[in-house]
Design an enzyme around this catalytic site. Structure first.
Site, PDB file in Angstrom:
ATOM      1  N   LYS A 183       0.818  -1.214   0.000  1.00 41.37           N
ATOM      2  CA  LYS A 183       0.000   0.000   0.000  1.00 41.37           C
ATOM      3  C   LYS A 183       0.859   1.274   0.000  1.00 41.37           C
ATOM      4  O   LYS A 183       2.046   1.242   0.383  1.00 41.37           O
ATOM      5  CB  LYS A 183      -0.933   0.022   1.231  1.00 41.37           C
ATOM      6  CG  LYS A 183      -0.173   0.052   2.573  1.00 41.37           C
ATOM      7  CD  LYS A 183       0.061   1.421   3.128  1.00 41.37           C
ATOM      8  CE  LYS A 183       1.417   1.727   3.588  1.00 41.37           C
ATOM      9  NZ  LYS A 183       2.167   1.475   4.646  1.00 41.37           N
ATOM     10  N   ASP A 199      -2.880  -0.531   7.266  1.00 36.88           N
ATOM     11  CA  ASP A 199      -2.099  -1.279   6.273  1.00 36.88           C
ATOM     12  C   ASP A 199      -2.720  -2.649   5.995  1.00 36.88           C
ATOM     13  O   ASP A 199      -2.844  -3.062   4.833  1.00 36.88           O
ATOM     14  CB  ASP A 199      -0.643  -1.463   6.760  1.00 36.88           C
ATOM     15  CG  ASP A 199       0.115  -0.145   6.812  1.00 36.88           C
ATOM     16  OD1 ASP A 199      -0.489   0.892   6.529  1.00 36.88           O
ATOM     17  OD2 ASP A 199       1.320  -0.169   7.145  1.00 36.88           O
ATOM     18  N   SER A 252       8.009 -11.696  -1.844  1.00 38.98           N
ATOM     19  CA  SER A 252       7.339 -10.408  -2.057  1.00 38.98           C
ATOM     20  C   SER A 252       8.034  -9.574  -3.119  1.00 38.98           C
ATOM     21  O   SER A 252       9.261  -9.571  -3.233  1.00 38.98           O
ATOM     22  CB  SER A 252       7.309  -9.612  -0.745  1.00 38.98           C
ATOM     23  OG  SER A 252       6.548  -8.447  -0.939  1.00 38.98           O
ATOM     24  N   ASN A 269      13.137 -13.462   0.867  1.00 38.75           N
ATOM     25  CA  ASN A 269      13.414 -12.011   0.853  1.00 38.75           C
ATOM     26  C   ASN A 269      14.319 -11.610   2.007  1.00 38.75           C
ATOM     27  O   ASN A 269      15.061 -10.637   1.923  1.00 38.75           O
ATOM     28  CB  ASN A 269      12.132 -11.174   0.989  1.00 38.75           C
ATOM     29  CG  ASN A 269      11.215 -11.264  -0.200  1.00 38.75           C
ATOM     30  OD1 ASN A 269      10.185 -11.918  -0.131  1.00 38.75           O
ATOM     31  ND2 ASN A 269      11.571 -10.627  -1.299  1.00 38.75           N
ATOM     32  N   SER A 326       4.956  -5.540   5.881  1.00 41.48           N
ATOM     33  CA  SER A 326       4.583  -6.353   7.048  1.00 41.48           C
ATOM     34  C   SER A 326       3.104  -6.712   6.994  1.00 41.48           C
ATOM     35  O   SER A 326       2.707  -7.832   7.330  1.00 41.48           O
ATOM     36  CB  SER A 326       4.887  -5.609   8.351  1.00 41.48           C
ATOM     37  OG  SER A 326       4.148  -4.412   8.430  1.00 41.48           O
ATOM     38  N   GLY A 353      10.363  -3.396   4.819  1.00 38.82           N
ATOM     39  CA  GLY A 353      10.663  -2.326   5.768  1.00 38.82           C
ATOM     40  C   GLY A 353      10.926  -0.989   5.107  1.00 38.82           C
ATOM     41  O   GLY A 353      11.797  -0.241   5.547  1.00 38.82           O
ATOM     42  N   ALA A 354      10.167  -0.655   4.058  1.00 38.67           N
ATOM     43  CA  ALA A 354      10.426   0.599   3.340  1.00 38.67           C
ATOM     44  C   ALA A 354       9.200   1.502   3.262  1.00 38.67           C
ATOM     45  O   ALA A 354       9.209   2.486   2.536  1.00 38.67           O
ATOM     46  CB  ALA A 354      10.950   0.304   1.934  1.00 38.67           C
ATOM     47  N   GLY A 355       8.140   1.167   3.987  1.00 30.21           N
ATOM     48  CA  GLY A 355       6.974   2.060   4.008  1.00 30.21           C
ATOM     49  C   GLY A 355       5.849   1.662   3.077  1.00 30.21           C
ATOM     50  O   GLY A 355       4.843   2.359   2.993  1.00 30.21           O
ATOM     51  N   LEU A 356       6.017   0.524   2.371  1.00 30.06           N
ATOM     52  CA  LEU A 356       4.966   0.123   1.417  1.00 30.06           C
ATOM     53  C   LEU A 356       4.108  -1.017   1.952  1.00 30.06           C
ATOM     54  O   LEU A 356       3.497  -1.770   1.189  1.00 30.06           O
ATOM     55  CB  LEU A 356       5.590  -0.249   0.066  1.00 30.06           C
ATOM     56  CG  LEU A 356       6.400   0.860  -0.610  1.00 30.06           C
ATOM     57  CD1 LEU A 356       6.883   0.408  -1.987  1.00 30.06           C
ATOM     58  CD2 LEU A 356       5.587   2.152  -0.748  1.00 30.06           C
TER      59      LEU A 356
HETATM   60  N1  LIG Z   1       8.581 -10.754   2.375  1.00 31.20           N
HETATM   61  C1  LIG Z   1       8.723 -10.857   3.677  1.00 31.20           C
HETATM   62  N2  LIG Z   1       9.167 -11.996   4.233  1.00 31.20           N
HETATM   63  C2  LIG Z   1       9.292 -12.090   5.560  1.00 31.20           C
HETATM   64  N3  LIG Z   1       9.035 -11.098   6.450  1.00 31.20           N
HETATM   65  C3  LIG Z   1       8.598  -9.955   5.951  1.00 31.20           C
HETATM   66  C4  LIG Z   1       8.414  -9.762   4.556  1.00 31.20           C
HETATM   67  N4  LIG Z   1       7.974  -8.511   4.378  1.00 31.20           N
HETATM   68  C5  LIG Z   1       7.898  -7.940   5.604  1.00 31.20           C
HETATM   69  N5  LIG Z   1       8.265  -8.796   6.560  1.00 31.20           N
HETATM   70  C6  LIG Z   1       8.302  -8.532   8.004  1.00 31.20           C
HETATM   71  O1  LIG Z   1       7.863  -7.184   8.203  1.00 31.20           O
HETATM   72  C7  LIG Z   1       8.904  -6.377   8.787  1.00 31.20           C
HETATM   73  C8  LIG Z   1       8.919  -4.987   8.168  1.00 31.20           C
HETATM   74  O2  LIG Z   1       7.814  -4.310   8.653  1.00 31.20           O
HETATM   75  P1  LIG Z   1       7.750  -2.738   8.827  1.00 31.20           P
HETATM   76  O3  LIG Z   1       6.368  -2.463   9.299  1.00 31.20           O
HETATM   77  O4  LIG Z   1       8.888  -2.245   9.648  1.00 31.20           O
HETATM   78  O5  LIG Z   1       7.933  -2.172   7.348  1.00 31.20           O
HETATM   79  P2  LIG Z   1       6.863  -2.009   6.167  1.00 31.20           P
HETATM   80  O6  LIG Z   1       5.634  -2.769   6.516  1.00 31.20           O
HETATM   81  O7  LIG Z   1       7.553  -2.402   4.903  1.00 31.20           O
HETATM   82  O8  LIG Z   1       6.596  -0.451   6.146  1.00 31.20           O
HETATM   83  P3  LIG Z   1       5.284   0.387   6.681  1.00 31.20           P
HETATM   84  O9  LIG Z   1       4.782  -0.315   7.893  1.00 31.20           O
HETATM   85  O10 LIG Z   1       5.828   1.752   7.010  1.00 31.20           O
HETATM   86  O11 LIG Z   1       4.364   0.403   5.523  1.00 31.20           O
HETATM   87  C9  LIG Z   1      10.184  -7.137   8.530  1.00 31.20           C
HETATM   88  O12 LIG Z   1      11.131  -6.856   9.557  1.00 31.20           O
HETATM   89  C10 LIG Z   1       9.722  -8.600   8.556  1.00 31.20           C
HETATM   90  O13 LIG Z   1       9.669  -9.062   9.893  1.00 31.20           O
HETATM   91  C1  LIG Z   2       2.979   4.906  10.472  1.00 34.47           C
HETATM   92  C2  LIG Z   2       1.657   4.187  10.232  1.00 34.47           C
HETATM   93  O1  LIG Z   2       0.610   5.160  10.373  1.00 34.47           O
HETATM   94  C3  LIG Z   2       1.548   3.676   8.806  1.00 34.47           C
HETATM   95  C4  LIG Z   2       2.583   2.676   8.421  1.00 34.47           C
HETATM   96  O2  LIG Z   2       2.344   2.278   7.098  1.00 34.47           O
HETATM   97  C5  LIG Z   2       1.503   3.099  11.257  1.00 34.47           C
HETATM   98  C6  LIG Z   2       0.107   2.526  11.321  1.00 34.47           C
HETATM   99  O3  LIG Z   2      -0.861   3.148  10.878  1.00 34.47           O
HETATM  100  O4  LIG Z   2      -0.026   1.420  11.873  1.00 34.47           O
HETATM  101 MG   LIG Z   3       4.535  -2.332   8.306  1.00 35.47          MG
END
Ligand SMILES: Nc1ncnc2c1ncn2[C@@H]1O[C@H](COP(=O)(O)OP(=O)(O)OP(=O)(O)O)[C@@H](O)[C@H]1O
Ligand SMILES: C[C@@](O)(CCO)CC(=O)[O-]
Ligand SMILES: [Mg+2]
Length: 397
Positions: A13, A204, A135, A55, A146, A140-143
């Site tokens: 997202k 999310d 994936s 990944n 998790s 862990g880049a904001g998209l």
């Molecule tokens: N493809 C994947 N395989 C295994 N674990 C994953 C995978 N993608 C995400 N994760 C888990 O999610 C964590 C990253 O979550 P995090 O919420 O920090 O980042 P995000 O979801 O990419 O960004 P945001 O929450 O800002 O949108 C990783 O540390 C890992 O534990």
């Molecule tokens: C930073 C945040 O607002 C969005 C992360 O994608 C956290 C959340 O809503 O759970």
């Molecule tokens: Mg996340």
């Protein structure tokens, strides 16, 4: 217990407006991306549970007899999914050897998988299975990587446990669950997010479950069907960060300076509401330059607010400067602190201009690409509907 093999996927997202503020009960507008996380669940007979997460270079297996020890205190079926089972989390942390404050990527992914697996199967017979996840999203880049991971886990494990049926008919390529089943998937995915994020709003996992564009407010999800087609550039600054840490940091700031920070959150709420109104107007009247001017101003104001919340980063400032020099407006998306940003392209932005912006951002060391938005939420796939290169990875293990 015999489980059926299946493939599922869920989208990542982008948050247009409202990240962080949404954790504190304000409106967020979020949209699914055409980048997805795919999961293959395969039934085994080896008396083991195996998880392959290429990944993040994680390949683990556990004996069912070991796992059964962790749920000896379960009495009857667990279907309360509003909050985490603190005792199970404690036992799992001890089992994996991970402390409460740990941010280790691999431990968080294992913890959320084992939590969902044991919660859904622990009161009966534990099935032997292998789960592989791949994936297209940067981790862990904001998209929402998790959330896409948690949604895939929830959908696959709920299907395997018989709590929801696999929706795919023999002749279909992809299929989705009904509303009630999606709600169940979403609520279990939220538990996975709670383990990874600490204090997620749920926006999310809602986008990962339903797809499309959503308005999210305090757990209430409203799909927005009347939205114009937006062209968006996604830029990954590749600066690593943790959503959990950033969310906790914003909370600390609000606690420390409530009279300063609460108005900022209220302003972000108003930005989301104004943006929603403008997007809706753009579908029922001719789109004008003024609509885009407003969307751009909202992006700029929100980016300043996010800096005030302490979730900016010099790499994100750079993104904003480079695009602004081309007349384009950007903000961070997701938790910030690095990670990804979005840039709104105007209808008159021709492909040459878009390409030269992408090139300049790549020259900064960033990944950058034009993306399409609004992909479907969680779905089950037939093997042939999974892209060949992804199927190869999922079937390798
Ligand atoms: N493809 C994947 N395989 C295994 N674990 C994953 C995978 N993608 C995400 N994760 C888990 O999610 C964590 C990253 O979550 P995090 O919420 O920090 O980042 P995000 O979801 O990419 O960004 P945001 O929450 O800002 O949108 C990783 O540390 C890992 O534990
Ligand atoms: C930073 C945040 O607002 C969005 C992360 O994608 C956290 C959340 O809503 O759970
Ligand atoms: Mg996340």
């Amino acid at each position: 217990m015999q489980v059926t093999d299946l493939y599922v996927s869920a989208p990542g997202k982008a948050i247009l407006h409202g990240e962080h503020a949404v954790v504190h009960g304000k409106v967020a507008l979020a949209v699914s991306l055409n980048l997805r996380t795919y999961l293959r669940l395969k039934a085994d007979t080896f008396g083991k549970v195996c998880i392959n997460l290429p990944n993040i270079d994680t390949f683990l297996s556990w004996d069912l007899s070991q796992l059964k020890q962790l749920v000896t205190y379960f009495h009857g079926k667990r279907d309360e999914v509003q909050c985490l089972d603190a005792e199970l989390v404690r036992r799992l942390r001890e089992f994996i050897g991970v402390s409460n404050g740990s941010l280790d990527t691999c431990s968080m992914a294992n913890l959320s998988f084992l939590y969902l697996y044991l919660s859904l199967f622990g009161s009966g017979e534990l099935p032997s299975l292998t789960l592989t996840v791949w994936s297209e999203l940067p981790t862990g880049a904001g998209l929402g990587s998790s959330a896409a991971y948690s949604v895939c886990l929830a959908a696959a494990l709920l299907c395997a446990s018989g709590a929801i049926p696999p929706p795919l008919k023999e002749w279909e390529h992809t299929a989705r669950w009904c509303q009630e089943e999606l709600e169940l998937i979403n609520s279990w995915a939220f538990q996975g997010e709670m383990i990874i994020h600490g204090n997620p709003s749920g926006v999310d996992n809602a986008v990962g479950t339903w797809g499309g564009m959503l308005r999210f407010l305090a757990g209430k999800i409203i799909p927005l069907s009347r939205v114009p087609l937006l062209r968006i550039l996604l830029t990954n600054t590749k600066v690593p960060r943790s959503t959990k840490v950033l969310v906790a940091g914003v909370k600390d700031k609000i606690n420390k300076f409530p009279s300063i920070m609460v108005p900022v959150l209220d302003s972000v709420d108003a930005i989301s509401c104004t943006c929603e109104k403008v997007l809706s107007e753009m579908t029922c009247e001719p789109i004008t330059g003024e609509h885009y001017n407003i969307l751009e101003e909202l992006i700029d104001i929100n980016q300043h607010h996010l800096n005030v919340m302490g979730v900016g980063h010099p790499a994100l400032d750079r993104l904003c400067q480079v695009t602004l020099a081309k007349g384009l407006h950007s903000k961070l998306t997701g938790a910030g602190g690095g990670g990804c940003g979005i840039t709104l392209l105007r209808p008159e932005t021709n492909s040459l201009m878009a390409q030269s912006t992408v090139q300049e951002l790549k020259d900064c060391g960033f990944d950058c690409w034009e993306t399409s938005i609004g992909g479907p939420g969680v779905q089950q796939h037939s093997a042939i509907s999974v892209k060949e290169e992804i199927l190869e990875i999922l079937n390798y293990y």
